[in-house]
Design a protein around this motif. Structure first.
Motif, mmCIF file in Angstrom:
data_model
loop_
_atom_site.group_PDB
_atom_site.id
_atom_site.type_symbol
_atom_site.label_atom_id
_atom_site.label_comp_id
_atom_site.label_asym_id
_atom_site.label_seq_id
_atom_site.Cartn_x
_atom_site.Cartn_y
_atom_site.Cartn_z
ATOM 1 N N ALA A 6 0.860 -1.185 0.000
ATOM 2 C CA ALA A 6 0.000 0.000 0.000
ATOM 3 C C ALA A 6 0.895 1.232 0.000
ATOM 4 O O ALA A 6 1.375 1.662 1.047
ATOM 5 N N VAL A 8 2.087 5.063 0.084
ATOM 6 C CA VAL A 8 1.588 6.229 0.807
ATOM 7 C C VAL A 8 1.857 7.469 -0.031
ATOM 8 O O VAL A 8 2.985 7.692 -0.489
ATOM 9 N N ARG A 28 -13.212 4.944 -0.122
ATOM 10 C CA ARG A 28 -12.580 5.112 1.184
ATOM 11 C C ARG A 28 -12.816 3.863 2.029
ATOM 12 O O ARG A 28 -13.942 3.396 2.170
ATOM 13 N N GLN A 29 -11.723 3.307 2.577
ATOM 14 C CA GLN A 29 -11.802 2.108 3.411
ATOM 15 C C GLN A 29 -11.882 2.475 4.891
ATOM 16 O O GLN A 29 -12.690 1.942 5.621
ATOM 17 N N GLU A 31 -10.185 5.636 7.993
ATOM 18 C CA GLU A 31 -9.371 6.825 8.262
ATOM 19 C C GLU A 31 -8.943 6.811 9.718
ATOM 20 O O GLU A 31 -9.583 6.183 10.566
ATOM 21 N N TYR A 41 -5.112 10.461 8.132
ATOM 22 C CA TYR A 41 -4.529 9.371 7.353
ATOM 23 C C TYR A 41 -5.695 8.530 6.851
ATOM 24 O O TYR A 41 -6.519 8.070 7.642
ATOM 25 N N SER A 43 -7.194 5.427 4.054
ATOM 26 C CA SER A 43 -6.952 4.324 3.130
ATOM 27 C C SER A 43 -8.060 4.318 2.095
ATOM 28 O O SER A 43 -9.247 4.403 2.426
ATOM 29 N N ALA A 45 -9.259 2.189 -1.682
ATOM 30 C CA ALA A 45 -9.002 0.939 -2.400
ATOM 31 C C ALA A 45 -9.875 0.852 -3.643
ATOM 32 O O ALA A 45 -10.981 1.389 -3.705
ATOM 33 N N GLU A 50 -4.619 -0.739 -3.121
ATOM 34 C CA GLU A 50 -4.842 0.117 -1.964
ATOM 35 C C GLU A 50 -3.802 1.226 -1.963
ATOM 36 O O GLU A 50 -2.633 0.999 -2.256
ATOM 37 N N HIS A 52 -2.634 4.689 0.518
ATOM 38 C CA HIS A 52 -2.823 5.450 1.746
ATOM 39 C C HIS A 52 -2.537 6.916 1.444
ATOM 40 O O HIS A 52 -1.538 7.237 0.800
#
Length: 111
Positions: A6, A8, A28-29, A31, A41, A43, A45, A50, A52
């Motif tokens: 993943a 960043v 959005r997965q 936060e 921050y 994530s 997908a 994925e 970040h």
């Protein structure tokens, strides 16, 4: 769970960035924020991909380049407002830049 990667990406506004990435099919997965006055921050997908998104200044460099392989390159290009998908020696692709200057090259999955 299989191993995965993943990357960043640095962003100044993770919610706005996640919204921008939704045109590429990302959702959005989750936060995380340590406190309400600290950086966010997030994530996102798309299938098994994925990314970040981090508002933390030390997490990533600006102007990063990611290469995404997708099945539906023409649909993704249209969603991004890209009129022409280029034919390169290695396949079809296009490039877009997110609101924070990170570059994404999007290519058709090899057949």
């Amino acid at each position: 769970m299989p191993e995965r990667l993943a990357p960043v990406l640095r962003t100044t506004d993770a919610i706005a960035a996640a919204t921008w990435y939704s045109r590429l099919g990302f959702v959005r997965q989750w936060e995380h924020r340590f406190a309400s006055d600290l950086p966010l921050y997030v994530s996102i997908a798309r299938g098994d991909m994925e990314i970040h998104l981090s508002e933390h200044t030390g997490d990533a460099r600006p102007d990063t380049l990611l290469y995404l392989y997708v099945d539906d390159i023409d649909a993704v290009a249209a969603a991004c407002g890209v009129a022409t998908v280029e034919q390169e020696d290695w396949g079809h692709e296009f490039e877009v830049v997110d609101p924070d200057g990170n570059r994404l090259r999007v290519g058709a999955l090899p057949r």
